[in-house]
Design a protein around this motif. Structure first.
Motif, PDB file in Angstrom:
ATOM      1  N   ALA A  17       0.816  -1.220   0.000  1.00 30.09           N
ATOM      2  CA  ALA A  17       0.000   0.000   0.000  1.00 30.09           C
ATOM      3  C   ALA A  17       0.849   1.271   0.000  1.00 30.09           C
ATOM      4  CB  ALA A  17      -0.969   0.029   1.185  1.00 30.09           C
ATOM      5  N   ARG A  22       4.633   6.832   1.796  1.00 29.87           N
ATOM      6  CA  ARG A  22       3.790   8.002   2.030  1.00 29.87           C
ATOM      7  C   ARG A  22       4.175   8.705   3.330  1.00 29.87           C
ATOM      8  NH1 ARG A  22      -0.418   5.636   0.618  1.00 29.87           N
ATOM      9  NH2 ARG A  22      -1.376   5.109   2.611  1.00 29.87           N
ATOM     10  N   ASN A 173      -6.536   7.522   1.261  1.00 28.47           N
ATOM     11  CA  ASN A 173      -7.537   7.076   0.296  1.00 28.47           C
ATOM     12  C   ASN A 173      -7.634   5.558   0.397  1.00 28.47           C
ATOM     13  OD1 ASN A 173      -8.898   6.154  -2.038  1.00 28.47           O
ATOM     14  ND2 ASN A 173      -8.312   7.983  -3.174  1.00 28.47           N
ATOM     15  N   TRP A 174      -8.689   5.059   1.049  1.00 32.84           N
ATOM     16  CA  TRP A 174      -8.765   3.623   1.298  1.00 32.84           C
ATOM     17  C   TRP A 174      -8.918   2.834  -0.004  1.00 32.84           C
ATOM     18  CZ3 TRP A 174     -12.810   0.716  -0.355  1.00 32.84           C
ATOM     19  CH2 TRP A 174     -14.036   1.343  -0.594  1.00 32.84           C
ATOM     20  N   ARG A 175      -9.533   3.416  -1.017  1.00 33.84           N
ATOM     21  CA  ARG A 175      -9.689   2.703  -2.287  1.00 33.84           C
ATOM     22  C   ARG A 175      -8.330   2.485  -2.954  1.00 33.84           C
ATOM     23  NH1 ARG A 175     -15.244   2.949  -3.483  1.00 33.84           N
ATOM     24  NH2 ARG A 175     -16.340   4.583  -2.322  1.00 33.84           N
ATOM     25  N   ARG A 176      -7.522   3.524  -2.964  1.00 31.30           N
ATOM     26  CA  ARG A 176      -6.173   3.403  -3.528  1.00 31.30           C
ATOM     27  C   ARG A 176      -5.334   2.425  -2.709  1.00 31.30           C
ATOM     28  NH1 ARG A 176      -3.308   8.463  -1.953  1.00 31.30           N
ATOM     29  NH2 ARG A 176      -3.435   7.310   0.004  1.00 31.30           N
ATOM     30  N   ASP A 177      -5.414   2.541  -1.391  1.00 31.86           N
ATOM     31  CA  ASP A 177      -4.620   1.660  -0.536  1.00 31.86           C
ATOM     32  C   ASP A 177      -5.080   0.212  -0.653  1.00 31.86           C
ATOM     33  OD1 ASP A 177      -3.193   3.841   0.299  1.00 31.86           O
ATOM     34  OD2 ASP A 177      -4.346   4.140   2.136  1.00 31.86           O
ATOM     35  N   LEU A 179      -6.374  -1.187  -3.354  1.00 33.47           N
ATOM     36  CA  LEU A 179      -5.863  -1.701  -4.627  1.00 33.47           C
ATOM     37  C   LEU A 179      -4.385  -2.056  -4.511  1.00 33.47           C
ATOM     38  CD1 LEU A 179      -6.221  -2.294  -7.631  1.00 33.47           C
ATOM     39  CD2 LEU A 179      -5.727   0.122  -8.091  1.00 33.47           C
ATOM     40  N   ARG A 180      -3.613  -1.178  -3.903  1.00 36.49           N
ATOM     41  CA  ARG A 180      -2.177  -1.445  -3.772  1.00 36.49           C
ATOM     42  C   ARG A 180      -1.914  -2.658  -2.893  1.00 36.49           C
ATOM     43  NH1 ARG A 180      -0.216   4.841  -2.867  1.00 36.49           N
ATOM     44  NH2 ARG A 180      -0.181   5.443  -5.074  1.00 36.49           N
ATOM     45  N   ARG A 328      -8.971  -1.376 -10.675  1.00 32.21           N
ATOM     46  CA  ARG A 328      -8.278  -0.374 -11.493  1.00 32.21           C
ATOM     47  C   ARG A 328      -9.255   0.378 -12.392  1.00 32.21           C
ATOM     48  NH1 ARG A 328      -3.283  -4.293 -13.277  1.00 32.21           N
ATOM     49  NH2 ARG A 328      -1.922  -3.932 -11.461  1.00 32.21           N
ATOM     50  N   ASP A 331     -12.227   1.837  -9.575  1.00 31.20           N
ATOM     51  CA  ASP A 331     -11.804   2.406  -8.290  1.00 31.20           C
ATOM     52  C   ASP A 331     -12.710   1.921  -7.158  1.00 31.20           C
ATOM     53  OD1 ASP A 331     -10.040   3.887  -6.752  1.00 31.20           O
ATOM     54  OD2 ASP A 331     -11.283   5.684  -6.817  1.00 31.20           O
TER      55      ASP A 331
END
Length: 678
Positions: A17, A22, A173-177, A179-180, A328, A331
């Motif tokens: 993530a 970060r 951003n929980w959605r980005r995290d 996905l990662r 991806r 999102d």
């Protein structure tokens, strides 16, 4: 040459993530921007004293590390309250500058209050850190009462800049995290598959291979837990019809984890074929289809069970990849966010609360460090107090404190040695020295979450470079810093062991009690025919409790300890790992229709065993067990998985206090013993 995608994959493999990246970037940018703004204010509006810069820089660090509230609004409130605390304590330090003895006593009071504030949770912790560091810097830089209005520009600027960096420039951003972290799960599953392919080519599994697979499995578990934390859950924690997309994602993640573990476990007893592993890696549907047909002819054979596990892993991995691709594209728009529901907890100021005991320990350690530090230096004793305060941060036992004190001392020693050489080489290269300092600040906070010694190492280098640029760098100064750090570290360790000690076994007993209770909750839920989402949630709690056990047991086998029992510790942890694994098998394979009188009787027997062994706590870590014997019989994982899991949980728990004839049904790295037969 490394491509951008390869570098990103490497980052995700080592930093799921990208949370460490970060944090390092946030802290570094906050420091740079705060310093730049303060410099512009100094040049264009009003001259600022050194204390303003010091507070701005240090509180930028605290703003990036100590503020842990959920939501940007709550974080801003915490930072502003931290500024208010900074205003108060710096004012007190300035007012008492002429009365050093009283000022030192008040510093101890501030330390106690800052440590006690942790009973109020994350906000109390952050405000306490702001107060401690502000009084520390106020006493160090000696601002006058008249300078206070401009001195306090530093904390205000740092608070606003840190908030802007975290809320706007690099927001959560929980959605980005999510996905990662899912990409990291896939990457770590791939690493395990590559290792299994190598074993399949060799046709054998030795102890070194088992150890490597255990390490890969631990790394997978770490990132799975992280990914699970990003999936929004309803307030009760159990998915319902309204949260179907999130529930499906959670099940897919759970399946991928369990399938990978099963493939590893079954590969210990019978390595898979290279053709099958390669087909899973390449997702070759034609070969996989042929393998599925071949497995039907290997019913009841070890090779067949291993092949089934690999086929399951292939299917679970394929679903995980589909989820990542969907994430991806969309999102995760189909997954609704869930507002955090904070449950107020009672504030306990009694000595039964570990936070209050720790506050007393920190204050006493700081008093000892202050006394000895003053005897060594009237000007630099603050370093000793700082070390004594920080070695208690994020520790659960006296063993943890000792390890952290050792890490701080080692990091300071090597950081000073390296920094002295570096500062000497860059003594006339200020531009390069500044650039290197910025890089070291980033690296310090990039590694903070995984290595306290590494963080201390880089911070020590930064201090050496700053002293060099200021023209005050001397060997005696660095030697004094090391001595003061050692005083603080030793003071903290002695107090941790002698005053209200939180024994390592005490912390381990607490972790074990939670694990036993959660496992009992899972077994009872199966007997009561609870839904599968509820069972999976409880099994995830068992997994989290196992992680707490490993952390609590870490000091028992550390090299600093006078008596170490690494073999016993590993054997006992393997037992808990085994039961944790079977709890996941139970949760995933259980169906309410399968609960009959026989299964209830077996569950009751397991619960009875838990009631027997749980009161003995960490005593099981002191048991000397004979070497676990490998056995030749395979594990029929695919027949009545839930019933088998209940049996294996019971027979594995028996191994905590073994008789001469018992064997461990499954320990990481060993073959799997026969299932108990009636």
């Amino acid at each position: 040459m490394i491509s951008g995608f390869e570098f990103r994959d490497w980052l995700l493999a080592n930093d799921p993530a990208l949370s460490r990246l970060r944090m390092g970037t946030r802290v570094t940018l906050s420091i740079l921007l705060s310093f730049t703004i303060l410099l512009l204010i100094h040049m264009l509006i009003v001259p600022l004293p050194t204390a303003s810069y010091g507070l701005g820089i240090v509180l930028s660090i605290e703003g990036g590390v100590a503020v842990r509230d959920k939501g940007s609004a709550s974080q801003l409130i915490t930072r502003l309250l931290g500024c208010l605390a900074s205003l108060v304590v710096v004012g007190i330090a300035a007012a008492l500058e002429s009365q050093r003895v009283l000022s030192d006593f008040i510093f101890l009071v501030v330390i106690f209050l800052a440590s006690s504030a942790r009973v109020y949770g994350p906000r109390g912790f952050a405000i306490g850190m702001f107060a401690f560091t502000s009084y520390f810097l106020g006493s160090y830089f000696h601002p006058t009462i008249g300078e206070l209005p401009v001195v306090l520009i530093g904390p205000v600027v740092s608070a606003l800049v840190s908030h802007w960096v975290r809320a706007v420039l690099l927001p959560d951003n929980w959605r980005r995290d999510l996905l990662r972290s899912l990409e990291s799960v896939r990457g770590r599953i791939n690493q395990i598959l590559f290792k299994l392919a190598a074993l399949a080519a060799d046709g054998k599994v030795d102890e070194a291979d088992r150890q490597e697979l255990r390490q890969l499995e631990d790394r997978l578990k770490e990132v799975v837990l992280m990914a699970e934390s990003f999936i929004p859950r309803p307030p009760g924690g159990v998915f319902d019809g309204a949260s179907a997309p999130a529930a499906e994602l959670a099940i897919r993640l759970f399946d991928a984890h369990l399938a990978t573990e099963s493939a590893i476990v079954l590969s210990y007893q019978s390595p898979p074929s290279f053709v099958l592993v390669h087909a899973v890696i390449e997702d070759d549907k034609a070969v996989l289809s042929a393998q599925e047909k071949a497995v039907a002819d290997m019913e009841g054979q070890p090779q067949g069970e291993t092949a089934r596990a690999l086929l399951w892993l292939g299917a679970a991995r394929r679903q995980l990849v589909e989820t990542i691709d969907t994430g991806r594209r969309t999102d995760f728009a189909e997954i609704a966010s869930v507002e955090e529901v904070s449950t107020p907890t009672a504030v306990d100021f009694s000595l039964k609360n570990p936070v209050m005991r720790s506050a007393l320990q920190i204050t006493l350690a700081a008093a000892i460090a202050m006394t000895l530090g003053l005897a060594l230096s009237r000007e630099r004793w603050f370093w000793a107090v700082l070390a004594s305060f920080l070695v208690f941060s994020n520790t659960n036992s006296r063993g943890d404190t000792a390890i952290k004190a050792l890490q701080r001392s080692i990091g300071t020693l090597f950081g000073i040695a390296f920094g002295l050489v570096l500062a000497s080489l860059l003594s006339h290269q200020m531009g390069i020295a500044i650039a290197v300092s910025i890089v070291c600040v980033f690296l310090a906070f990039y590694f903070l979450q995984i290595s306290y010694a590494t963080m201390t190492f880089f911070i020590s280098i930064v201090l050496c470079l700053i002293y060099g640029m200021m023209g005050v760098l001397t060997f005696d100064l660095l030697k004094l810093r090391l001595e003061e750090t050692l005083i603080g570290a030793v003071a903290g360790t002695l107090v941790a062991f002698l005053v209200l000690p939180a024994r390592t076994r005490g912390a381990l007993d607490t972790a074990l009690a939670k694990w036993f209770d959660t496992l009992k909750e899972l077994l009872s839920a199966v007997s009561d025919k609870k839904s599968q989402p509820e069972l999976i949630l409880i099994s995830q709690k068992v997994d989290a409790c196992y992680r707490d056990i490993t952390l609590a047991a870490r000091p028992l086998g550390s090299t600093w300890s006078i008596v170490t029992r690494p073999g016993q510790i590993r054997q006992t942890l393997a037992i808990f790992l085994s039961v944790t694994y079977w709890s996941r098998v139970l949760a995933r394979n259980h169906t309410a229709d399968a609960v009959d009188d026989d299964l209830k009787r077996r569950i009751a027997a397991d619960i009875g065993m838990l009631d027997t062994v749980a009161p003995r706590g960490s005593e099981c870590f002191l048991i000397i067990r004979k070497q676990i014997r490998p056995t030749g019989r395979h594990l029929p994982l695919w027949r009545e998985g839930a019933r088998l899991a209940v049996e294996m949980i019971g027979s594995t728990l028996e191994r905590l206090y073994p008789t001469e004839t018992q064997d461990l049904p499954f320990a990481a790295g060993k073959a799997i013993a026969p299932v108990n037969q009636e």
